[in-house]
Design an enzyme around this catalytic site. Structure first.
Site, mmCIF file in Angstrom:
data_model
loop_
_atom_site.group_PDB
_atom_site.id
_atom_site.type_symbol
_atom_site.label_atom_id
_atom_site.label_comp_id
_atom_site.label_asym_id
_atom_site.label_seq_id
_atom_site.Cartn_x
_atom_site.Cartn_y
_atom_site.Cartn_z
ATOM 1 N N TYR A 174 -20.939 22.640 47.899
ATOM 2 C CA TYR A 174 -22.274 21.506 48.038
ATOM 3 C C TYR A 174 -23.583 22.147 47.134
ATOM 4 O O TYR A 174 -23.458 23.204 45.986
ATOM 5 C CB TYR A 174 -22.818 21.626 49.522
ATOM 6 C CG TYR A 174 -22.089 21.498 50.721
ATOM 7 C CD1 TYR A 174 -21.690 19.783 50.324
ATOM 8 C CD2 TYR A 174 -21.234 21.747 51.723
ATOM 9 C CE1 TYR A 174 -20.881 19.629 51.549
ATOM 10 C CE2 TYR A 174 -20.296 21.585 52.178
ATOM 11 C CZ TYR A 174 -20.248 20.089 52.479
ATOM 12 O OH TYR A 174 -18.906 19.619 53.317
ATOM 13 N N ARG A 209 -24.356 31.863 53.671
ATOM 14 C CA ARG A 209 -22.787 31.262 53.391
ATOM 15 C C ARG A 209 -22.012 31.214 52.106
ATOM 16 O O ARG A 209 -23.049 30.777 51.648
ATOM 17 C CB ARG A 209 -22.391 30.218 54.507
ATOM 18 C CG ARG A 209 -20.630 30.083 54.481
ATOM 19 C CD ARG A 209 -20.349 29.063 55.446
ATOM 20 N NE ARG A 209 -19.630 29.801 56.190
ATOM 21 C CZ ARG A 209 -18.863 29.227 57.357
ATOM 22 N NH1 ARG A 209 -18.228 28.204 57.424
ATOM 23 N NH2 ARG A 209 -18.160 29.282 58.318
ATOM 24 N N ARG A 224 -12.505 26.586 64.655
ATOM 25 C CA ARG A 224 -11.816 25.333 65.633
ATOM 26 C C ARG A 224 -11.336 25.566 66.737
ATOM 27 O O ARG A 224 -11.218 24.725 67.991
ATOM 28 C CB ARG A 224 -10.515 25.015 64.602
ATOM 29 C CG ARG A 224 -10.088 24.336 62.805
ATOM 30 C CD ARG A 224 -9.716 23.977 62.192
ATOM 31 N NE ARG A 224 -9.442 25.268 61.304
ATOM 32 C CZ ARG A 224 -8.485 25.818 60.624
ATOM 33 N NH1 ARG A 224 -7.572 25.258 60.216
ATOM 34 N NH2 ARG A 224 -8.163 26.892 60.746
ATOM 35 N N PRO A 268 -20.599 27.155 61.932
ATOM 36 C CA PRO A 268 -20.917 25.378 62.037
ATOM 37 C C PRO A 268 -19.894 25.117 61.559
ATOM 38 O O PRO A 268 -18.752 24.512 60.611
ATOM 39 C CB PRO A 268 -21.991 25.961 60.869
ATOM 40 C CG PRO A 268 -21.919 27.587 60.416
ATOM 41 C CD PRO A 268 -20.899 27.487 61.199
ATOM 42 N N GLN A 304 -28.015 26.004 60.290
ATOM 43 C CA GLN A 304 -27.354 26.524 58.722
ATOM 44 C C GLN A 304 -28.067 25.541 57.925
ATOM 45 O O GLN A 304 -27.781 24.213 58.472
ATOM 46 C CB GLN A 304 -25.925 26.349 59.148
ATOM 47 C CG GLN A 304 -24.994 26.387 57.235
ATOM 48 C CD GLN A 304 -23.863 25.949 57.092
ATOM 49 O OE1 GLN A 304 -23.478 24.844 57.580
ATOM 50 N NE2 GLN A 304 -23.296 26.981 56.848
HETATM 51 C C1 LIG Z 1 -14.935 19.706 61.624
HETATM 52 C C2 LIG Z 1 -15.259 21.294 60.580
HETATM 53 C C3 LIG Z 1 -17.140 20.935 60.550
HETATM 54 C C4 LIG Z 1 -16.946 21.887 59.465
HETATM 55 N N1 LIG Z 1 -18.553 22.016 58.789
HETATM 56 C C5 LIG Z 1 -18.566 22.426 58.719
HETATM 57 C C6 LIG Z 1 -20.073 22.897 58.034
HETATM 58 O O1 LIG Z 1 -20.998 22.096 58.164
HETATM 59 N N2 LIG Z 1 -20.942 23.780 57.710
HETATM 60 C C7 LIG Z 1 -19.929 25.207 57.163
HETATM 61 O O2 LIG Z 1 -20.593 25.670 56.376
HETATM 62 N N3 LIG Z 1 -18.411 24.385 57.157
HETATM 63 C C8 LIG Z 1 -17.622 23.884 58.804
HETATM 64 N N4 LIG Z 1 -16.451 24.189 58.783
HETATM 65 C C9 LIG Z 1 -16.328 25.229 58.203
HETATM 66 C C10 LIG Z 1 -15.509 26.358 59.396
HETATM 67 O O3 LIG Z 1 -17.441 26.592 59.494
HETATM 68 C C11 LIG Z 1 -14.913 27.399 59.457
HETATM 69 O O4 LIG Z 1 -15.435 28.068 58.164
HETATM 70 C C12 LIG Z 1 -13.391 26.915 58.802
HETATM 71 O O5 LIG Z 1 -12.743 25.738 60.157
HETATM 72 C C13 LIG Z 1 -12.452 27.688 59.179
HETATM 73 O O6 LIG Z 1 -13.014 28.740 60.661
HETATM 74 P P1 LIG Z 1 -11.539 28.350 61.427
HETATM 75 O O7 LIG Z 1 -10.070 28.631 61.091
HETATM 76 O O8 LIG Z 1 -11.592 29.185 62.961
HETATM 77 O O9 LIG Z 1 -11.637 27.294 61.929
HETATM 78 C C14 LIG Z 1 -16.216 22.725 59.485
HETATM 79 C C15 LIG Z 1 -15.224 22.304 59.845
HETATM 80 C C16 LIG Z 1 -14.652 21.828 60.754
HETATM 81 C C17 LIG Z 1 -12.776 21.954 61.250
#
Ligand SMILES: Cc1cc2nc3c(=O)[nH]c(=O)nc-3n(C[C@H](O)[C@H](O)[C@H](O)COP(=O)(O)O)c2cc1C
Ligand SMILES: Cc1cc2nc3c(=O)[nH]c(=O)nc-3n(C[C@H](O)[C@H](O)[C@H](O)COP(=O)(O)OP(=O)(O)OC[C@H]3O[C@@H](n4cnc5c(N)ncnc54)[C@H](O)[C@@H]3O)c2cc1C
Length: 772
Positions: free
Chosen positions: A584, A632, A726, A426, A503
């Site tokens: 949250y 989560r 990302r 997400p 989510q």
């Molecule tokens: C731009 C952005 C928005 C995110 N929004 C959410 C979200 O809405 N809900 C959530 O649980 N995590 C959110 N995250 C966290 C990601 O789901 C993920 O757990 C985190 O980026 C680590 O993964 P990665 O290393 O592959 O980026 C967000 C991350 C990024 C970069």
């Protein structure tokens, strides 16, 4: 220079001989309390890289060591009646005594003065020395004397081990795992000369205490180990040569890091080397390697500086700078491997099938990945991939077919089957008005679904207008929004094999903030709304203060979650996730940092989880029984006084009990004081703990950026699914591109893009050929 090495272990002897060889004018003395042929221990293991360096710096001793070495390629594991073997691992072992004798002889040949049977009291015993090497081992007296300066940081690890030997010869690095009535014991076994193998036995403190091993003398301990490992020993006996140790000879490993490595005592420079400066657990057998590498680096620095007395201070600074980095890297890998052996009994041995147990053990240091294993032993790895695929329900037609690697195998929960195990995590894109999904969301999420992931999550979807983080967040509190979601979900189902997840969340005290690019977490200047949270604590010092929720708030918010879940089900979502992470609303109940309530919703774990569980039960009741719900969690607050992975495991067990299908293991964002330790796969250990100790499927997430990462995690049973965030922003077709990068051409692309697939694969193949 006059150089004194206090301690004639590998570090002191090797440094002495290198310096003498490089600059014969040095006067070098090694002072050792033992007699020349008097040494504890059995065999030590080296890496090929250290051997290459030794070859460069002193070919004579390297040649002698090399002929005395025992080289072996195989690892063999005995576990639950199975015997599994893989090849291509490349170890060399040598008896510690043999190694020291070679180094002693070489020192003598070069003119290093060796003084045996001399106990050194302190560095001040050598007032004429320009440089004193504190190579006096882990219990270094010199380090202790300047403890305030060197700042030794020691952590005593919980497991017990005893270092034994046997005349039975093992032709592979052998691990034997045995369960007694009080728990698991493991033996690490390797041959190091023509007659002897090292045989280290390790167990937990609990099993050690329950068997009352501390009350046994060495002979009784040996007899005990012979009984436990009778089968692998096949009648051979075990031996101890640790007569210098008092008592039972069962030890705890202590991890040592020093804040500083050198000092000046008024007359001489004093520097730590080898075990006096740092330790690395025998699980990756690197202590002697580190000692030798230290000696080489310090000698190299002196050589580069022209062996001048006035350069000593600078040389010591550079030596420490360079060695610190390598030592930290090895200690990290050693820590992973050591921790694996500390938890193996309760985490893996009773839960994993022998095949997966073997894979988990081989990758325990996290330095050997799926593709490394393929390079080491292709046949074994492909056999494992076939085993995994068969368990995932897609048995390969024949043994020559390339098997789908674990990340591309399907995964089923309740009535939903994901085509593969890659999840678009997400990610809020802050592009909605009034919570309405729009064309941006259709294109954004549609592209990611066409990009090959098995499950695509929309961003945190807020259950009411005041549940939003920002005015740009998506929502699900009315039919128009549900229709917007339905359009996206229908597109995904009509055009891809991916499943779609929503989510659900509530921002709590982190609500009413600006969209990320205007200032993440910064309160809105206008148009804000009142906030609620577990307790009346603002997120930032200048954030709005939330109201602590009362019963009426709880009932209203639960109702909002129920409505959102019903709308999500009607919109056709395949999967629901309850967002209980990142500070949250629901997360604010779980963390002691944000929950200071004194009613039934604060205090103990059960109280803190009470409201999130109420919400979970409420949505589970309206969500279709054949569709999964994941939860989560922030598995680590990374803040003093906050939740740790052990707390997360307690919550995971509660959600499991409540009917959650899977835990999505994230961390942090609960407190601004957090100090996360980022790095490759940095949250995967939380998933590993929860999956294998709580016994619930998990998603690993966080810095998973290559197919090799995902395959390693899933193969080892550290998670069932891998969420990638990302990298999916950078590349909507991340999963398809990663498949191509590992040469997997059988993964279908959308038919409209087929010409692109062929060209992409050809270009990759060409680039690989050019790189050869
Ligand atoms: C731009 C952005 C928005 C995110 N929004 C959410 C979200 O809405 N809900 C959530 O649980 N995590 C959110 N995250 C966290 C990601 O789901 C993920 O757990 C985190 O980026 C680590 O993964 P990665 O290393 O592959 O980026 C967000 C991350 C990024 C970069
Ligand atoms: C169970 C176990 C298994 C291991 N397996 C491996 C392995 O497979 N591979 C590996 O590389 N390493 C292994 N090690 C680690 C290895 O033994 C050490 O890391 C390595 O010996 C460090 O070398 P060193 O020269 O720094 O210290 P040491 O080898 O400890 O040498 C220090 C020397 O200083 C002498 N000394 C100490 N104080 C004084 C004093 N006051 N006066 C005079 N002399 C003194 C001691 O007698 C000793 O000879 C293992 C260790 C253990 C416990």
């Amino acid at each position: 220079m006059r150089i004194v090495c206090v301690g004639g272990g590998p570090a002191g002897l090797y440094f002495g001989l290198l310096m003498k060889r490089l600059h014969p004018a040095h006067h070098i003395t090694v002072v050792e309390r033992n007699r020349p042929y008097d040494t504890f221990g059995w065999g030590v293991v080296f890496s090929d890289a250290t051997m290459d360096a030794m070859q460069r710096w002193d070919p004579d001793s390297a040649a002698e060591i090399q002929t005395a070495f025992n080289h072996w390629d195989d690892i063999e594991v005995f576990f639950k009646g199975t015997r599994q073997r893989t090849s291509g691992h490349g170890f060399v072992g040598i008896g510690r005594r043999k190694l020291l004798n070679i180094l002693q002889r070489r020192c003598e040949a070069l003119g290093v003065e060796l003084l045996f049977e001399q106990e050194v009291d302190s560095d001040l015993d050598f007032p004429d020395a320009d440089l004193i090497i504190a190579s006096d081992g882990f219990n270094s007296r010199i380090r202790a004397r300047y403890a305030d300066h060197f700042q030794p940081d020691m952590v005593v690890r919980p497991n017990r081990y005893i270092w034994l030997g046997t005349n039975k010869l093992f032709d592979a690095f052998t691990f034997d795992f045995r369960k007694t009535e009080h728990g698991w014991f493991q033996a690490h076994i390797y041959k190091f000369d023509a007659e002897t193998s090292t045989f280290i036995v390790e167990t937990t403190e609990e099993a050690y205490a329950a068997h009352r091993l501390g009350e046994l003398d060495q002979a009784q301990s040996v007899a005990f180990c012979e009984r436990v490992f009778a089968e692998v020993l096949g009648g051979a006996s075990l031996m101890t040569n640790a007569r210098h140790l008092r008592g039972s000879a069962w030890l705890n490993f202590t991890r040592l890091i020093c804040g500083r490595w050198s000092t000046f005592n008024g007359r001489s420079h004093v520097v730590l080397m080898g075990d006096a400066a740092h330790t690395a657990h025998f699980a990756i057998g690197a202590g002697t390697k580190l000692a030798i590498d230290d000696a080489i680096e310090l000698a190299r620095q002196f050589d580069a500086a022209g062996h001048r007395r006035d350069a000593i201070a600078d040389v010591l600074v550079r030596y420490e700078e360079i060695r610190r980095v390598d030592v930290a890297r090895i200690q990290n890998a050693a820590r992973n491997a050591m921790e694996w052996f500390e938890v193996v009994g309760r985490r893996y041995a009773d839960t994993l099938a022998p095949e997966q147990f073997m894979y988990s053990m081989l990758t325990r240091s996290q330095r050997i990945s799926h593709e490394n294993l393929r390079l080491r032993d292709r046949a074994w790895l492909e056999g494992y991939e076939r085993w995994f695929a068969t368990r995932a329900g897609i048995a390969p037609r024949n043994t020559t077919d390339r098997c789908l690697p674990p990340m591309f195998t399907p995964y089923s929960l309740r009535g939903v089957t994901l085509p593969n195990r890659i999840v678009v995590s997400p990610m809020a894109v802050y592009s909605a008005t009034d919570g309405m999904p729009n064309d941006f969301h259709l294109v954004h999420l549609g592209a990611r679904a066409m990009g090959g992931a098995g499950l695509v999550f929309g961003e945190m979807t807020c259950v009411s207008p005041d549940a939003r983080i920002t005015p740009g967040c998506l929502g699900l509190w009315n039919q128009a929004q549900a229709d917007g979601w339905r359009r996206i979900i229908d597109f995904v189902h009509a055009n891809t094999a991916a499943k779609f997840g929503i989510q659900l969340g509530h921002a709590g005290r982190k609500g009413a903030t600006k969209v990320a690019w205007d200032g993440i977490d910064q309160p809105l200047e206008a148009g804000d709304w009142p906030l609620i949270s577990a307790s009346a604590l603002p997120y930032l010092r200048h954030s709005a203060v939330p109201r602590a929720m009362d019963r009426a708030d709880m009932d209203r918010v639960t109702g909002d979650f129920i409505r959102a879940a019903e709308l999500a089900a009607a919109a056709g979502a395949d999967w629901l996730e309850l967002h209980c992470a990142h500070g949250y609303l629901l997360s604010s109940f779980l963390s002691p940092l944000t929950n200071q309530r004194t009613d039934a919703y604060g205090g103990s774990h059960a109280n803190r989880a009470r409201y999130p569980l109420e919400v979970f039960h409420a949505i589970r009741a309206v969500w279709p029984a054949d569709r999964p719900i994941s939860v989560r969690l922030s598995c680590h607050d990374w803040t003093e006084g906050g939740n740790t992975p052990d707390d997360a495991a307690i919550y995971a067990a509660m959600f499991k009990e409540a009917g959650a299908d899977l835990i999505d293991c994230s961390s942090g964002q609960v407190s601004k004081e957090e100090k996360p330790v980022y790095g490759r796969l940095f949250q995967t250990p939380f998933s590993d703990l929860i999956r294998n100790e709580v016994g619930i499927p998990t998603i690993a997430v966080g810095a998973i950026s290559e197919a090799d990462h995902a395959n390693s995690i899933i193969s080892a049973g550290r998670a069932d699914l891998c969420a990638v965030a990302r990298p999916h922003l950078a590349d909507p077709a991340w999963a398809l591109h990663e498949a191509a990068k590992i040469g997997l051409t059988s993964i279908p692309w959308p038919k409209q893009y087929f010409a692109g697939k062929q060209q992409y694969e050809t270009n990759l193949a060409r680039a690989a050929d050019t790189a050869k």
